[in-house]
Design a protein around this motif. Structure first.
Motif, PDB file in Angstrom:
ATOM      1  N   LEU A 141       0.842  -1.196   0.000  1.00 15.17           N
ATOM      2  CA  LEU A 141       0.000   0.000   0.000  1.00 15.17           C
ATOM      3  C   LEU A 141       0.875   1.244   0.000  1.00 15.17           C
ATOM      4  N   LEU A 142       0.499   2.213  -0.803  1.00 11.92           N
ATOM      5  CA  LEU A 142       1.159   3.520  -0.813  1.00 11.92           C
ATOM      6  C   LEU A 142       0.335   4.440   0.071  1.00 11.92           C
ATOM      7  N   GLU A 143       0.982   5.118   1.015  1.00 11.70           N
ATOM      8  CA  GLU A 143       0.245   6.000   1.921  1.00 11.70           C
ATOM      9  C   GLU A 143       0.123   7.399   1.318  1.00 11.70           C
ATOM     10  N   THR A 144      -1.052   7.994   1.480  1.00 14.33           N
ATOM     11  CA  THR A 144      -1.247   9.397   1.073  1.00 14.33           C
ATOM     12  C   THR A 144      -0.451  10.286   2.021  1.00 14.33           C
ATOM     13  N   MET A 145       0.337  11.203   1.502  1.00 17.72           N
ATOM     14  CA  MET A 145       1.247  11.999   2.326  1.00 17.72           C
ATOM     15  C   MET A 145       0.782  13.456   2.430  1.00 17.72           C
ATOM     16  N   SER A 146       1.366  14.189   3.388  1.00 18.76           N
ATOM     17  CA  SER A 146       0.943  15.575   3.606  1.00 18.76           C
ATOM     18  C   SER A 146       1.598  16.551   2.629  1.00 18.76           C
ATOM     19  N   GLY A 147       2.681  16.131   2.003  1.00 14.77           N
ATOM     20  CA  GLY A 147       3.362  17.019   1.054  1.00 14.77           C
ATOM     21  C   GLY A 147       4.380  17.934   1.702  1.00 14.77           C
ATOM     22  N   LYS A 148       4.914  17.506   2.871  1.00 15.91           N
ATOM     23  CA  LYS A 148       5.981  18.329   3.469  1.00 15.91           C
ATOM     24  C   LYS A 148       7.265  18.131   2.660  1.00 15.91           C
ATOM     25  N   GLY A 149       8.057  19.184   2.579  1.00 11.51           N
ATOM     26  CA  GLY A 149       9.305  19.084   1.811  1.00 11.51           C
ATOM     27  C   GLY A 149       9.038  18.640   0.386  1.00 11.51           C
ATOM     28  N   ASN A 214      -6.271   9.861  12.036  1.00 10.58           N
ATOM     29  CA  ASN A 214      -5.528  10.807  12.876  1.00 10.58           C
ATOM     30  C   ASN A 214      -6.153  12.177  12.725  1.00 10.58           C
ATOM     31  N   ASP A 215      -6.312  12.880  13.832  1.00 11.52           N
ATOM     32  CA  ASP A 215      -6.659  14.293  13.734  1.00 11.52           C
ATOM     33  C   ASP A 215      -5.360  15.046  13.447  1.00 11.52           C
ATOM     34  N   SER A 216      -5.468  16.327  13.097  1.00  9.99           N
ATOM     35  CA  SER A 216      -4.283  17.076  12.696  1.00  9.99           C
ATOM     36  C   SER A 216      -4.065  18.274  13.611  1.00  9.99           C
ATOM     37  N   LEU A 217      -2.834  18.446  14.066  1.00 14.72           N
ATOM     38  CA  LEU A 217      -2.499  19.602  14.914  1.00 14.72           C
ATOM     39  C   LEU A 217      -2.442  20.890  14.123  1.00 14.72           C
ATOM     40  N   THR A 218      -2.265  20.774  12.804  1.00 16.50           N
ATOM     41  CA  THR A 218      -2.069  21.978  11.986  1.00 16.50           C
ATOM     42  C   THR A 218      -3.297  22.212  11.105  1.00 16.50           C
ATOM     43  N   PRO A 219      -3.467  23.450  10.593  1.00 17.95           N
ATOM     44  CA  PRO A 219      -4.687  23.768   9.835  1.00 17.95           C
ATOM     45  C   PRO A 219      -4.749  23.080   8.465  1.00 17.95           C
ATOM     46  N   PHE A 220      -5.932  23.179   7.862  1.00 17.19           N
ATOM     47  CA  PHE A 220      -6.178  22.659   6.514  1.00 17.19           C
ATOM     48  C   PHE A 220      -5.089  23.139   5.543  1.00 17.19           C
ATOM     49  N   ALA A 221      -4.629  22.239   4.674  1.00 18.09           N
ATOM     50  CA  ALA A 221      -3.684  22.571   3.602  1.00 18.09           C
ATOM     51  C   ALA A 221      -2.364  23.157   4.108  1.00 18.09           C
ATOM     52  N   SER A 222      -1.973  22.766   5.309  1.00 12.28           N
ATOM     53  CA  SER A 222      -0.737  23.307   5.891  1.00 12.28           C
ATOM     54  C   SER A 222       0.509  22.573   5.393  1.00 12.28           C
TER      55      SER A 222
END
Ligand code: FE
Ligand code: FE
Ligand code: ZN
Length: 278
Positions: A141-149, A214-222
């Motif tokens: 499975l490939l995990e969907t990532m947040s796009g950091k870096g 998981n809930d997110s500590l940072t805002p939408f599209a961060s």
């Protein structure tokens, strides 16, 4: 029944993970196949794994989810780092085929670190082609990532490109992480249906095999990756009620990766079971 569990530490063995899961009301769990920072895999005791399989059967567990070490970077510019990723992947999938057949193996696609998205995707595809073959019990499975870096996999199109280019796409799937997709700019809070429609048209919902809750500590599209406890972040409890009850998602296994010890996980599992509609 709602198939839900959390991430558990492998350090005390396989049967113990099963017992811990039972003690917190879980019917599945996720585990690292080795030290999360990489390194050598401990040899799995086959009797320990067999005892876990029996416990799972006796207690009607859903299938488990294995997670690759998160420091693997299959699309590094450094060929040594890439070949280490290939080696770990080969060993771990081989182990899973033997001890827990049918357990998917979740990986982070990696970071292209300046080589560009296309070059990154090519490296990932090359790695996957060394292990993905028809008839293998272990699906990757490939995990969907947040796009950091320079992370690959924060857009559905990137995951679809990887799946579309491997030789045997039938051996692949996707794990959707709610914190990561929300951080990546998919609004699962106010438009869950719309996000799932996009997922379906770009990747295909039939390729979705697991959800990280998981809930997110940072805002939408961060484009940050900071997990929060369920209901204590920018996603909020009501959105999780909709997610676990969504007709296209409700029968998938859900895995908490929230900042918790066992009692905190037990609390989240019972909160979510209470709002899951039979
Ligand atoms: Fe992950
Ligand atoms: Fe995750
Ligand atoms: Zn994360």
């Amino acid at each position: 029944m709602l198939a839900i569990g959390c991430h558990l530490s492998t350090s005390k063995g396989y049967l113990n993970m099963g017992r811990e899961a039972l003690s917190i009301g879980a019917t599945t769990f996720q585990f690292f196949t080795r030290n999360p920072r990489g390194g050598k895999a401990k040899k799995v005791n086959p009797d320990d794994a067999a005892a876990l399989r029996t416990l799972m059967k006796d207690h009607h567990f859903a299938r488990l989810l294995a997670h690759a070490p998160y420091t693997l970077n299959p699309c590094s510019a450094d060929p040594d780092i890439r070949s280490f990723a290939v080696q770990v992947l080969a060993e771990d999938v081989e182990t899973l085929d033997g001890i827990l057949p049918g357990t998917p193996y979740n990986i982070h696609p990696g970071s292209h670190v300046g080589q560009g998205m296309e070059a990154g995707i090519d490296h990932i595809v090359a790695m996957l082609d060394t292990v993905v073959r028809p008839g293998r019990p272990t699906r990757i499975l490939l995990e969907t990532m947040s796009g950091k870096g320079s992370e690959v996999g924060s857009r559905f199109e990137e995951l679809a490109a990887i799946i579309g280019r491997v030789r045997h796409p039938e051996g692949l799937g996707v794990c959707l992480d709610t914190c990561h997709v929300y951080s990546a700019g998919y609004d699962i809070v106010s438009d869950l249906d719309g996000v799932l429609e996009q997922f379906d048209s770009i990747i295909g919902l039939d390729r979705l095999h697991a959800i990280h809750l998981n809930d997110s500590l940072t805002p939408f599209a961060s484009h940050k990756d900071r997990h929060a406890r369920i209901g204590e972040g920018s996603i909020g409890f009501e959105a999780f009620v909709r997610i676990i009850n969504h007709p296209r998602l409700r029968s998938l296994p859900f895995y908490l990766e929230t900042p918790n010890e066992l009692p905190g996980y037990a609390r989240e599992i019972s909160m979510l079971r209470a709002v899951w509609q039979n």
